[in-house]
Every structure is written in C-alpha cells, then in structure tokens.
Write a protein that holds these residues in place. Structure first.
Motif, mmCIF file in Angstrom:
data_model
loop_
_atom_site.group_PDB
_atom_site.id
_atom_site.type_symbol
_atom_site.label_atom_id
_atom_site.label_comp_id
_atom_site.label_asym_id
_atom_site.label_seq_id
_atom_site.Cartn_x
_atom_site.Cartn_y
_atom_site.Cartn_z
ATOM 1 N N VAL A 111 0.863 -1.183 0.000
ATOM 2 C CA VAL A 111 0.000 0.000 0.000
ATOM 3 C C VAL A 111 0.898 1.232 0.000
ATOM 4 O O VAL A 111 1.697 1.432 0.928
ATOM 5 C CB VAL A 111 -0.919 0.018 1.242
ATOM 6 N N ALA A 112 0.770 2.055 -1.027
ATOM 7 C CA ALA A 112 1.542 3.290 -1.150
ATOM 8 C C ALA A 112 0.638 4.466 -0.794
ATOM 9 O O ALA A 112 -0.266 4.837 -1.557
ATOM 10 C CB ALA A 112 2.080 3.445 -2.563
ATOM 11 N N VAL A 113 0.870 5.038 0.371
ATOM 12 C CA VAL A 113 -0.003 6.091 0.910
ATOM 13 C C VAL A 113 0.633 7.456 0.646
ATOM 14 O O VAL A 113 1.536 7.891 1.358
ATOM 15 C CB VAL A 113 -0.236 5.884 2.422
ATOM 16 N N GLY A 114 0.162 8.121 -0.405
ATOM 17 C CA GLY A 114 0.655 9.445 -0.739
ATOM 18 C C GLY A 114 1.794 9.412 -1.740
ATOM 19 O O GLY A 114 2.633 8.503 -1.730
ATOM 20 N N ASN A 115 1.808 10.405 -2.620
ATOM 21 C CA ASN A 115 2.888 10.585 -3.579
ATOM 22 C C ASN A 115 3.286 12.059 -3.615
ATOM 23 O O ASN A 115 2.469 12.920 -3.943
ATOM 24 C CB ASN A 115 2.460 10.145 -4.984
ATOM 25 N N GLU A 116 4.515 12.318 -3.216
ATOM 26 C CA GLU A 116 5.106 13.663 -3.262
ATOM 27 C C GLU A 116 4.322 14.708 -2.455
ATOM 28 O O GLU A 116 4.301 15.881 -2.794
ATOM 29 C CB GLU A 116 5.286 14.129 -4.713
ATOM 30 N N ASN A 138 -4.206 -0.019 11.527
ATOM 31 C CA ASN A 138 -5.473 -0.560 11.033
ATOM 32 C C ASN A 138 -5.270 -1.853 10.251
ATOM 33 O O ASN A 138 -6.091 -2.780 10.345
ATOM 34 C CB ASN A 138 -6.183 0.472 10.160
ATOM 35 N N LEU A 139 -4.198 -1.931 9.463
ATOM 36 C CA LEU A 139 -3.947 -3.158 8.717
ATOM 37 C C LEU A 139 -3.621 -4.302 9.666
ATOM 38 O O LEU A 139 -4.043 -5.451 9.446
ATOM 39 C CB LEU A 139 -2.808 -2.954 7.716
ATOM 40 N N THR A 140 -2.884 -3.991 10.706
ATOM 41 C CA THR A 140 -2.577 -5.020 11.700
ATOM 42 C C THR A 140 -3.852 -5.530 12.353
ATOM 43 O O THR A 140 -4.046 -6.741 12.527
ATOM 44 C CB THR A 140 -1.618 -4.459 12.773
ATOM 45 N N GLU A 141 -4.761 -4.605 12.707
ATOM 46 C CA GLU A 141 -6.034 -4.994 13.320
ATOM 47 C C GLU A 141 -6.887 -5.823 12.371
ATOM 48 O O GLU A 141 -7.617 -6.727 12.804
ATOM 49 C CB GLU A 141 -6.796 -3.743 13.753
ATOM 50 N N LYS A 142 -6.793 -5.520 11.068
ATOM 51 C CA LYS A 142 -7.556 -6.277 10.066
ATOM 52 C C LYS A 142 -6.856 -7.573 9.680
ATOM 53 O O LYS A 142 -7.365 -8.335 8.848
ATOM 54 C CB LYS A 142 -7.747 -5.412 8.814
ATOM 55 N N LYS A 143 -5.661 -7.812 10.265
ATOM 56 C CA LYS A 143 -4.857 -8.997 9.962
ATOM 57 C C LYS A 143 -4.492 -9.053 8.477
ATOM 58 O O LYS A 143 -4.486 -10.130 7.861
ATOM 59 C CB LYS A 143 -5.580 -10.267 10.410
ATOM 60 N N ILE A 144 -4.197 -7.891 7.916
ATOM 61 C CA ILE A 144 -3.755 -7.798 6.526
ATOM 62 C C ILE A 144 -2.259 -7.536 6.523
ATOM 63 O O ILE A 144 -1.789 -6.521 7.037
ATOM 64 C CB ILE A 144 -4.508 -6.687 5.774
ATOM 65 N N ASP A 145 -1.529 -8.479 5.972
ATOM 66 C CA ASP A 145 -0.072 -8.418 5.987
ATOM 67 C C ASP A 145 0.443 -7.836 4.667
ATOM 68 O O ASP A 145 0.773 -8.572 3.733
ATOM 69 C CB ASP A 145 0.506 -9.812 6.219
ATOM 70 N N LEU A 146 0.486 -6.520 4.600
ATOM 71 C CA LEU A 146 1.012 -5.823 3.435
ATOM 72 C C LEU A 146 1.953 -4.713 3.903
ATOM 73 O O LEU A 146 1.643 -4.011 4.876
ATOM 74 C CB LEU A 146 -0.113 -5.201 2.597
ATOM 75 N N PRO A 147 3.060 -4.513 3.225
ATOM 76 C CA PRO A 147 3.940 -3.398 3.587
ATOM 77 C C PRO A 147 3.295 -2.063 3.270
ATOM 78 O O PRO A 147 2.562 -1.923 2.281
ATOM 79 C CB PRO A 147 5.186 -3.633 2.735
ATOM 80 N N VAL A 148 3.560 -1.067 4.109
ATOM 81 C CA VAL A 148 3.042 0.281 3.926
ATOM 82 C C VAL A 148 4.191 1.197 3.527
ATOM 83 O O VAL A 148 5.273 1.151 4.130
ATOM 84 C CB VAL A 148 2.369 0.801 5.211
ATOM 85 N N ALA A 149 3.948 2.025 2.519
ATOM 86 C CA ALA A 149 4.986 2.920 2.020
ATOM 87 C C ALA A 149 4.377 4.276 1.713
ATOM 88 O O ALA A 149 3.157 4.459 1.697
ATOM 89 C CB ALA A 149 5.629 2.339 0.763
#
Length: 312
Positions: A111-116, A138-149
């Motif tokens: 998940v890429a949150v924001g650009n520039e 929130n991703l941890t609480e949803k048990k979704i294992d995706l890197p955040v960037a």
C-alpha cells in the motif's frame, strides 16, 4: 497481447488509467474495456503495477481486468492519493479499506499512501507520519499483511520518514536534475544510493518513479531555471529516452534493482502542467506509448537477451 516490440523487462510500471482524475471522472468515468486493453499491453512489460489513487473505482477495475485476462502473476501496489484536503484524504483512505475488505491482500504487493505530498507541501512530515502510523495499525487490526509505504522525491527522504514505513519509495528523475541522457543511468544509481538507500537502513528500497520524456524541451536543473540552449542539460526526445533505457533497463534487471518505470502511456490531461513560455512542454509526454497504446515511433524497448522479470 503478442506485440514483438514489447518486452517484460521492467520490475514495475507506474500506471494511471485514463479518465480517473477526480471530480471529472464523475461525469466522464474510466472505461473497463479501456483498462482491460491497458492490462493486456502492460502484462507484456511487467508483472507489477503501481497505482496513485482510488478514485472512480479504478483499483477494482484494474483487479477485474487482471482476473479476466488470467494474469496470474500480476500484482498491484494499491495507491492512496493524499493532498491538502481532508475530505479527499478521508475518501481515499476509506476507499483503500473498502478494497482491502473486499479483496484481502492477495491482489496487492503493498500500500503506497501518498505521492510527493512533502514535495508539494500538502502535508507536513508530522501529518504524513500520523497517517502512515494509522494505516499500519489498522492493517494489523484487520490482519492484513502488506507493507506500507509512501513515495516522495529522493531528496526528501531522511531517517525519520524511513522509520515510519516498511518500504522506502523514492522518485528519482535524472531529467529534472539537468543530466544528459548518456549520464542519466549512472546519475540515477548514485543519487539513489547516496540519498535513499543510505537512510533506509535494512528496509526494502524501491525507486518509485524513473523515466524520460519523449519530447517537449530540455531541463537544466533547479540551479538553471532556463537552459541557455536547446541542447543543454536533459533533452527530452526519443533518442535520449532510448539511450537512458539502453544503459539502465538491462543492467538493473541483471543486478536486481527494484524500480517503477514512469510510465507506459502518455497522460494527455497533464498538458495543463506544461509551461510553454519557458519551453517546458514535457508533462504529457512520459509514456513509452501514446494514449492509444501505440509504441512511439523510434522507441526501442530493450529485450535484455530474452531475460524477463520474475515475481519479487
């Protein structure tokens, strides 16, 4: 889906479907058919796409196209557009959570949150950090294992920002540094290593944008606002684009450099960002192909001796 001029040599491609700019997309929405055709072409260049936002159902339409074409190894970086408007940011984040509730983690690489947002000064570093922390929780609480960037200019990364993400994503453009095409590959590598890899510690590090415009003038960097001649600095053109690709693409494939090429298709709507008075008319000309998916005349995508990208 069998274009001899296309080669699957890019570890990632930046992609914005046509007609997904809000609010214009509410009255002139993106076409599922158009996105599916885009996916057929993009699958011959890469197996990883990076989106920039969620507006007007674009992410779901991309996923649908991937499924319909049975592109079993194609994955997406889910893009969340952030700006200086809380309503926009809330809408984008809400869309992101809805998409993850619907599809889970499987279609996505991260998940890429924001650009520039730091470059545009839409948010402060502290504000962006708060949003990133919230998404990770929130991703941890949803048990979704995706890197955040988040992605920003390579020069905007520091240890503090790097500590708030799982992946450092830096936009590194030799063109805007005024670097001649024959020096662009070496400049990109050195800049990335010195400014971004150096602050990332042991975290994964990706060049989230790198490319070259096929026309529209030349740029001499921030210290020289107007080039003294039309051949000074970075010259936008087909031959220059080819030269940069010839020295960057296959070498990066061989050494495992992770990057997103900017970009596959021209974005005509970006003509509004051109500045004709300064001879700077390249904003809508970064595609390897035109908006109708035709490889631009003279563009030569390296075949790297038949070597292709594999799943990262």
């Amino acid at each position: 889906m069998n274009n001899k001029d296309l080669h699957r040599v890019f570890p990632g491609i930046d992609y914005t479907p046509i007609n997904t700019q809000y609010p214009a997309c509410l009255t002139n929405p993106p076409s599922q058919n158009n996105i599916t055709r885009d996916m057929a072409v993009l699958s011959q260049l890469t197996n990883t796409l990076r989106l920039y936002g969620t507006d007007c159902n674009q992410t779901a339409m991309v996923i649908h196209s991937i499924q319909q074409l049975q592109l079993t190894d194609m994955k997406v970086w889910l893009g969340v557009w952030l700006g200086n408007n809380d309503t926009t940011n809330d809408r984008q984040l809400s869309d992101m959570y809805s998409l993850l509730d619907t599809y889970g983690a499987d279609p996505f690489v991260g998940v890429a949150v924001g650009n520039e947002v730091l470059f545009r000064k839409d948010l402060t570093a502290a504000q962006l950090g708060t949003i990133l922390t919230g998404v990770k929780q929130n991703l941890t609480e949803k048990k979704i294992d995706l890197p955040v960037a988040t992605s920003d200019l390579g020069s905007n990364w520091n240890a503090q920002l790097a500590s708030e993400v799982d992946v450092v994503m830096a936009n590194v453009h030799p063109f805007f540094a005024g670097t001649p095409a024959d020096q662009a590959a070496a400049w990109t590598w050195s800049f990335w290593q010195e400014n971004d890899v150096a602050v990332a510690s042991d975290k994964k590090n990706i060049i989230s944008e790198v490319g070259w415009p096929s026309g529209g003038g030349n740029d001499c960097g921030t210290t020289v606002p107007v080039c003294p001649t039309k051949t000074a600095g970075s010259v936008a053109g087909i031959s220059e684009l080819n030269e940069f690709m010839s020295e960057w693409v296959c070498q990066s494939l061989a050494n495992g450099t992770d990057y997103f090429w900017f970009e596959a298709f021209d974005e005509p709507w970006k003509v509004i960002y051109n500045t004709p008075s300064k001879g700077q008319n390249w904003e809508d000309k970064w595609g390897l192909m035109d908006v109708n998916r035709n490889v631009k005349a003279g563009v030569q995508i390296p075949d790297c001796g038949g070597k292709t990208v594999s799943r990262r």
